[in-house]
Design an enzyme around this catalytic site. Structure first.
Site, PDB file in Angstrom:
ATOM      1  CG  ASP A  30      -2.133   0.912   1.033  1.00 29.52           C
ATOM      2  OD1 ASP A  30      -3.220   0.384   0.748  1.00 29.52           O
ATOM      3  OD2 ASP A  30      -1.979   2.147   1.156  1.00 29.52           O
ATOM      4  CE  LYS A  35      -4.948   2.246   4.310  1.00 27.96           C
ATOM      5  NZ  LYS A  35      -5.646   2.266   2.994  1.00 27.96           N
ATOM      6  CB  THR A 121     -16.390  -3.074  -7.147  1.00 24.33           C
ATOM      7  OG1 THR A 121     -16.501  -4.050  -6.112  1.00 24.33           O
ATOM      8  CG2 THR A 121     -17.715  -2.947  -7.869  1.00 24.33           C
ATOM      9  CG  LEU A 148     -15.134  -9.272   1.291  1.00 23.64           C
ATOM     10  CD1 LEU A 148     -13.888  -8.613   1.870  1.00 23.64           C
ATOM     11  CD2 LEU A 148     -15.150 -10.753   1.600  1.00 23.64           C
ATOM     12  NE  ARG A 149     -22.266 -11.420   4.847  1.00 23.69           N
ATOM     13  CZ  ARG A 149     -22.725 -12.322   5.707  1.00 23.69           C
ATOM     14  NH1 ARG A 149     -23.972 -12.239   6.143  1.00 23.69           N
ATOM     15  NH2 ARG A 149     -21.949 -13.302   6.133  1.00 23.69           N
ATOM     16  CB  CYS A 262     -19.590  -1.252  -1.074  1.00 24.97           C
ATOM     17  SG  CYS A 262     -17.888  -1.586  -0.584  1.00 24.97           S
ATOM     18  CE  LYS A 265     -17.402   1.966  -4.317  1.00 22.63           C
ATOM     19  NZ  LYS A 265     -16.564   1.247  -5.294  1.00 22.63           N
ATOM     20  CE  LYS A 325     -23.036  -4.569   7.936  1.00 25.63           C
ATOM     21  NZ  LYS A 325     -22.805  -5.672   6.967  1.00 25.63           N
ATOM     22  NE  ARG A 332     -16.044   3.748   3.288  1.00 25.36           N
ATOM     23  CZ  ARG A 332     -15.482   2.749   2.598  1.00 25.36           C
ATOM     24  NH1 ARG A 332     -14.791   3.012   1.496  1.00 25.36           N
ATOM     25  NH2 ARG A 332     -15.634   1.502   3.013  1.00 25.36           N
TER      26      ARG A 332
END
Length: 436
Positions: A30, A35, A121, A148-149, A262, A265, A325, A332
């Site tokens: 990265d 990070k 994506t 993924l969730r 996700c 957008k 959630k 976001r």
């Protein structure tokens, strides 16, 4: 097998740690030095259950490393591309800047026979152009979308409900698919379906899956609008619909709608790409799906205003939830924070609490009040709004306990996650979304 993961955000960090946990030698790459340093020390830069344990285990074993140098990816058998594709500023299309930059950086380090597996994506058609650039080095591109969730990402990576690999026809593509079977051997041995498609279908399946999910959520929220006008109860309606095996009950929960980095957008980018292909009319309904979703936030605010008799200015409102959630600290496009900000704009004294997302929310919206303590948020509140269905609010908070802390027993259940009968029995004025 030796793997590299290019991009260590939410998708990449989880994928890297999960692959190391099943025995692969993994290096995560990265450009964000902070990070990289955090991950290299075993600290997850975001909240995700089980990820810290997987990071620590992988680092201790030596199978997991992180670096800011693309050159350190050289020698990997498979390079997973996991960079973000945000919405373009001022538009709806996907911004492929990070994908292009990652490919540019990786190309000099590819060998003949290497495999690049796209997980980001992207709009359908993107992979075809990337495949040409990859093929010029003697490497092969496949597309392996993620499903993924947030809050369940580790589980979904280690025990996916399906694996999709898109590849071009021919020997190189067939070999690459075989290598991906080896990478995911534990999941395949456990019975996970493995679907082989062309590149375009693999790209399309992720956008289509998100579009279908968003449509299902917005459908029940549209029914909530009708229920509110007609006196019906959308929760009972959803139960009745859910018994139809063609429909199912999952994701038929009416409330303030979806958010996150996700789903919103991705459906906008999906529609934008359809328009670019001259088939915008095929997904024109997604514009209304998005519109319904945003209207539910307006409705939640209006329920609070109405419950307070229109007198919102200076009233203390406890907002339970900030993340989009539960089991996540992701704010976001969070419906929860959107509701809080709108109430603050009406002059309310808003106090937000969340088990994981308070710090992120405070950095983004410092005009709101915050506390990590749920009971402190409730203390002397004139109204309470549940906007993220954490267990701390939907299961562990009793109406009697809350009633002893607040000034006014008004609760707006933005997720329809509370037992309305028990709250009303305890003397609360309960307001749900699309409920009588």
């Amino acid at each position: 097998m030796r793997l590299s993961v290019i991009g260590c955000g939410y998708l990449g960090a989880v994928h890297a740690a999960a692959m190391a946990s099943i025995g692969h030698d993994v290096i995560g790459i990265d450009v964000d030095e902070q990070k990289v340093a955090a991950l290299a020390s075993g600290a997850a830069p975001f909240f995700e259950p089980r990820l810290p344990e997987l990071l620590s285990e992988g680092l201790r074993s030596g199978r997991l490393r992180f670096s800011g140098r693309m050159a350190d990816a050289a020698g990997a058998d498979v390079h997973f591309l996991a960079v973000g594709t945000p919405q373009t500023p001022g538009g709806h299309a996907a911004d492929l800047h990070y994908v292009d930059a990652a490919i540019d950086g990786l190309l000099p380090h590819l060998r003949v026979g290497d495999i690049v597996a796209g997980k980001s994506t992207v709009p359908v058609g993107t992979a075809a152009g990337v495949a040409e650039r990859i093929a010029a080095t003697g490497a092969t591109l496949v597309w392996n979308p993620e499903f993924l969730r947030e809050g369940w990402a580790v589980h979904d990576t280690l025990t996916p409900d399906r694996l999709v690999v898109g590849a071009e026809a021919g020997t190189a593509g067939e070999r690459a698919v075989g290598v991906l079977r080896e990478v995911y051997a534990p999941a395949l041995e456990a019975g996970t379906p493995f679907l082989v498609t062309d590149l375009a279908t693999a790209e399309l399946v992720k956008g289509a899956a998100n579009a279908f999910l968003a449509t299902k959520i917005s459908f029940i929220n549209a029914m909530a609008e009708i229920a509110e006008t007609s006196g019906a109860d959308v929760a009972l309606l959803a139960d009745a619909l859910g018994h139809d095996t063609r429909i199912g009950r999952r994701y038929l929960g009416a409330g303030i709608g979806f958010g996150g980095g996700c789903l919103p957008k991705d459906i906008r980018a999906f529609a934008a790409r359809a328009e670019e292909l001259g088939r915008g009319e095929a997904v024109g309904f997604l514009r209304e799906v998005d519109s319904i979703n945003l209207r539910r936030r307006d409705r939640a605010v209006q329920l609070v205003v109405d419950a307070l008799g229109g007198l919102v200015f200076g009233r203390r409102i406890a907002v339970l939830g900030a993340a989009f959630k539960p089991f996540s600290d992701d704010i976001r496009d969070s419906p929860a924070l959107d509701v809080a900000v709108r109430l603050r704009g009406l002059g309310a004294d808003v106090v937000v609490t969340d088990p994981a997302a308070v710090d992120n929310a405070a950095a983004a919206h410092p005009q709101l009040g915050y506390t990590h303590d749920r009971d402190e948020a409730l203390r002397e509140a004139d109204a309470v709004v549940v906007v993220t269905e954490w267990d701390e609010y939907r299961r562990d908070l009793s109406p009697e306990h809350a009633g002893a802390l607040v000034r006014g027993r008004i609760i707006v259940d933005g997720r329809n996650c509370l037992d309305s009968a028990s709250w009303r029995a305890a003397g609360w004025q309960y307001h749900g979304m699309g409920r009588r």
